[in-house]
Scaffold this active site. Structure first.
Site, PDB file in Angstrom:
ATOM      1  N   HIS A 102     -34.211   4.051  89.087  1.00 60.63           N
ATOM      2  CA  HIS A 102     -33.376   3.879  87.892  1.00 60.63           C
ATOM      3  C   HIS A 102     -33.931   4.656  86.702  1.00 60.63           C
ATOM      4  O   HIS A 102     -33.184   5.191  85.898  1.00 60.63           O
ATOM      5  CB  HIS A 102     -33.338   2.405  87.496  1.00 60.63           C
ATOM      6  CG  HIS A 102     -32.589   1.554  88.476  1.00 60.63           C
ATOM      7  ND1 HIS A 102     -31.233   1.669  88.659  1.00 60.63           N
ATOM      8  CD2 HIS A 102     -32.993   0.587  89.312  1.00 60.63           C
ATOM      9  CE1 HIS A 102     -30.849   0.790  89.558  1.00 60.63           C
ATOM     10  NE2 HIS A 102     -31.893   0.126  89.981  1.00 60.63           N
ATOM     11  N   CYS A 106     -15.877  20.917  99.589  1.00 61.68           N
ATOM     12  CA  CYS A 106     -16.577  19.854  98.849  1.00 61.68           C
ATOM     13  C   CYS A 106     -18.009  19.652  99.343  1.00 61.68           C
ATOM     14  O   CYS A 106     -18.668  18.694  98.950  1.00 61.68           O
ATOM     15  CB  CYS A 106     -15.794  18.546  98.916  1.00 61.68           C
ATOM     16  SG  CYS A 106     -15.560  17.954 100.583  1.00 61.68           S
TER      17      CYS A 106
HETATM   18  C1  PEP Z   1     -19.958  17.603 104.046  1.00 62.31           C
HETATM   19  O1  PEP Z   1     -20.267  17.319 105.209  1.00 62.31           O
HETATM   20  O2  PEP Z   1     -19.990  18.767 103.575  1.00 62.31           O
HETATM   21  C2  PEP Z   1     -19.529  16.533 103.125  1.00 62.31           C
HETATM   22  C3  PEP Z   1     -19.045  16.804 101.929  1.00 62.31           C
HETATM   23  O3  PEP Z   1     -19.693  15.241 103.556  1.00 62.31           O
HETATM   24  P1  PEP Z   1     -21.108  14.449 103.520  1.00 62.31           P
HETATM   25  O4  PEP Z   1     -22.110  15.352 102.852  1.00 62.31           O
HETATM   26  O5  PEP Z   1     -20.853  13.194 102.786  1.00 62.31           O
HETATM   27  O6  PEP Z   1     -21.377  14.253 104.973  1.00 62.31           O
END
Ligand code: PEP
Ligand code: MG
Length: 612
Positions: free
Chosen positions: A217, A536
């Site tokens: 934290h 992402c």
């Molecule tokens: C990924 O695999 O790129 C993703 C965004 O999912 P995580 O990192 O949560 O597995």
């Protein structure tokens, strides 16, 4: 309460000394050390068993009342903290308050008092027992990865509340930072979150401690406060005395004690350029993510825990592109029900004020695991290759009520703003079809019950994280309304290199042309089928990689909020023709090194347009 500046145990050595600690909050600072020692409580007789339980109970209850009052005063100070700090410390204060209420901790302490123990000893033993239970749950494997981080944090919370009670039992004062000189670098053996909340970031140039870590934290709070900080700089207190000059680099974890005049001058230049950079990144917040050739892209934020929400607002992200809902299942013994989940999604959606929120249903299995799920027999089952076993959508289709509950909660919250629902680890069309059927059924059931949910249902999309999904995107896109490329897992499965294993870390390269070819295939298929495609995974946080991904056909990116300004800056400098040229070359490259060198070259040309 005052700050004492005690003589360090060892005499500080003359001359420049370099220490390494854990980089916790970026920024460079130069200034004089102000060592804040904390008066230690008197020693406690742990062996006594002849105390009067009634007397010790009264002392305990007084200490609890004092602790509650102190936490209340800290809570009153919250308004003075930046928004992210408010969220972090606010939820922590809530945890402490619950512990001081009718909790297991309190019952445990009171039971020990009945054995004739001194209240201080009972508190210390009970908090330590609970902390140890968090770190090594009996009959279960020790927590790993993110669970281990959460377990350490939870253990820290027990120890912290124990320390507070012992201080209040023995009347030992806390230290105060209000007397530290302006511009000082706060040096301490350790800094607790409640201490960090008392720091005024406009007066303290940086924080360095001898103990601590980057995931607790305190670290989160220091980042939220924007104070350059290095924790766990071993040997610090032996080197630093009253008004010792320090240079602290919170990005690298480097601490220079008594810097030479050359080093001090260089640090001052860095301090000034860091301030300029922050100002510039702040200005970027309001500017669009537009290429220099005019095309506008979408930059969104990934969210791991709700506490990060203020950071998303500050970053200028246009919505949440990936809400990893795993946090709902962490640090808890019970599965979150529909109402609880709805109550968590709702404020997140409302806070985004009309910007979309993409909620990914829980992705457990592989290296991730959860107490709440293990308890009901859901987990990776000790498979030899958990990443290739039951995880993501496979797990959810085996435990459909889990998926139904989550779908229902998301649909209930979806009236508050635009929402998209994302399925993890899909590799087959039938998985998507099965999930879609459940989604539609849950929607029908809610409508029958008179719950107001969007019509049509919010878009249902899939993560493209396996080579199978990337190769079959054209087929999957007939059923999936949007596609989110998870380059973290896609790299792992494409190159057969575990994302968490250090011995194959050199093989794990998201810029390998094999991965990039799959990104290209996905983007092409998305375009043909008119399905939005985003990236992402961590690659989307890399300002040098994003122009290449644009060249490969991706127009939307989701990344950690802190990366948004830098990625936006890179995008605003890049031109579509260059992005496309780089993409063609990268697809023909033989390895990731070649791609990386090309990207670095491009970034250099943008920064030094007159050199070429
Ligand atoms: C990924 O695999 O790129 C993703 C965004 O999912 P995580 O990192 O949560 O597995
Ligand atoms: Mg993934």
């Amino acid at each position: 309460m005052k700050t004492t500046e005690r003589r360090p145990k060892q005499r500080p050595r003359a001359g420049e000394v370099r220490l390494e600690g854990q980089p916790v909050s970026s920024g460079v600072a130069i200034g004089y050390a102000a060592v804040a020692h904390e008066p230690a409580p008197p020693p406690v007789d742990m062996a006594r068993r002849d105390c009067d339980p009634a007397h010790e109970r009264t002392r305990l209850h007084d200490a609890i009342s004092r602790s509650v009052a102190q936490l209340g005063r800290l809570h009153d100070r919250l308004a003075l903290l930046p928004e992210d700090g408010q969220v972090e410390i606010g939820s922590l204060l809530e945890v402490y308050r619950r512990m001081l209420g009718p909790s297991r901790l309190r019952r445990g302490i009171e039971a020990r008092l009945e054995q004739g123990m001194l209240a201080e000893a009972a508190v210390m033993q009970e908090t330590e027992t609970l902390a140890a239970l968090m770190l090594a749950p009996p009959g279960r494997p020790a927590p790993q990865g993110e669970d281990a981080v959460a377990a350490r944090r939870r253990a820290g919370e027990f120890r912290e509340i124990g320390r507070r009670l012992v201080r209040n039992l023995s009347g030992t004062p806390y230290r105060s930072f209000s007397t530290l000189p302006d511009g000082a670098i706060l040096v301490a053996e350790q800094l607790r979150p409640a201490d960090a909340a008392l720091i005024d970031p406009s007066r303290i140039a940086a924080v360095v401690t001898e103990e601590g870590g980057s995931t607790g934290h305190t670290a989160i709070l220091l980042r939220a406060l924007g104070i350059p900080a290095v924790l766990a700089a071993h040997g610090l207190l032996a080197q630093v005395g009253r008004r010792t000059r320090l240079v602290v680099d919170g990005a690298t974890g480097r601490v220079i004690v008594r810097p030479s005049s050359r080093m001090a001058a260089a640090a001052r230049v860095e301090v000034a350029s860091y301030a300029r950079e922050r100002q510039m990144l702040g200005r970027l917040r309001r500017l669009p993510a537009r290429l220099s050739s005019g095309e506008v892209l979408t930059l969104q934020a990934n969210l791991e825990i709700p506490a990060e929400l203020p950071m998303v607002a500050q970053s200028g992200a246009a919505g949440i592109g990936l809400l990893r809902s795993e946090f709902l299942f962490m640090n808890t013994d019970t599965l979150p029900d529909e109402e609880l989940q709805e109550a968590i999604y709702l404020p997140l959606i409302e806070a985004m004020a009309g910007d979309p929120v993409t909620i990914r249903v829980v992705d457990w299995g592989s290296e991730k695991n959860s107490d709440a799920l293990s308890r009901v027999g859901i987990g990776n089952g000790g498979d030899a290759n958990p990443a290739l076993a039951v995880r993501g959508i496979r797990l959810l289709l085996q435990h459909r009520t889990l998926l139904e509950t989550q779908f229902a909660a998301i649909l209930r919250a979806a009236h508050a703003g635009p929402v998209r629902v994302l399925l993890p680890m899909v590799s087959l069309l039938e998985e998507l079809q099965a999930a879609r059927e459940i989604y539609a059924r849950v929607g029908r059931r809610l409508r029958r019950r008179g719950v107001k949910i969007p019509d049509p249902l919010p878009p249902l999309g899939i993560m493209i994280e396996t080579p199978a999904a990337a190769l079959m995107t054209d087929v999957l896109a007939q059923e999936a309304e949007f596609l989110a490329i998870g380059t973290n897992d896609l790299t792992m499965y494409t190159l057969a290199a575990d994302r968490a294993a250090t011995d194959v870390a050199a093989l794990y390269d998201p810029l390998h042309p094999a991965v990039l070819r799959l990104v290209r295939m996905t983007a092409d298929a998305g375009l043909r089928q008119r399905r939005p495609v985003s990236v992402c995974g961590e690659l989307a946080s890399d300002p040098q990689a994003v122009p290449l991904l644009v060249g490969l056909g991706v127009r939307s990116f989701s990344m950690h909020a802190s990366a948004v300004p830098r990625v936006k800056r890179a995008i605003r400098a890049a031109a579509m023709d260059d992005c496309r040229r780089m993409a063609c070359r990268a697809l023909e490259a033989t390895d990731g090194q070649e791609v990386r060198a090309m990207l670095a070259q491009y970034a250099y040309t943008l920064q030094h347009p007159d050199d070429g």
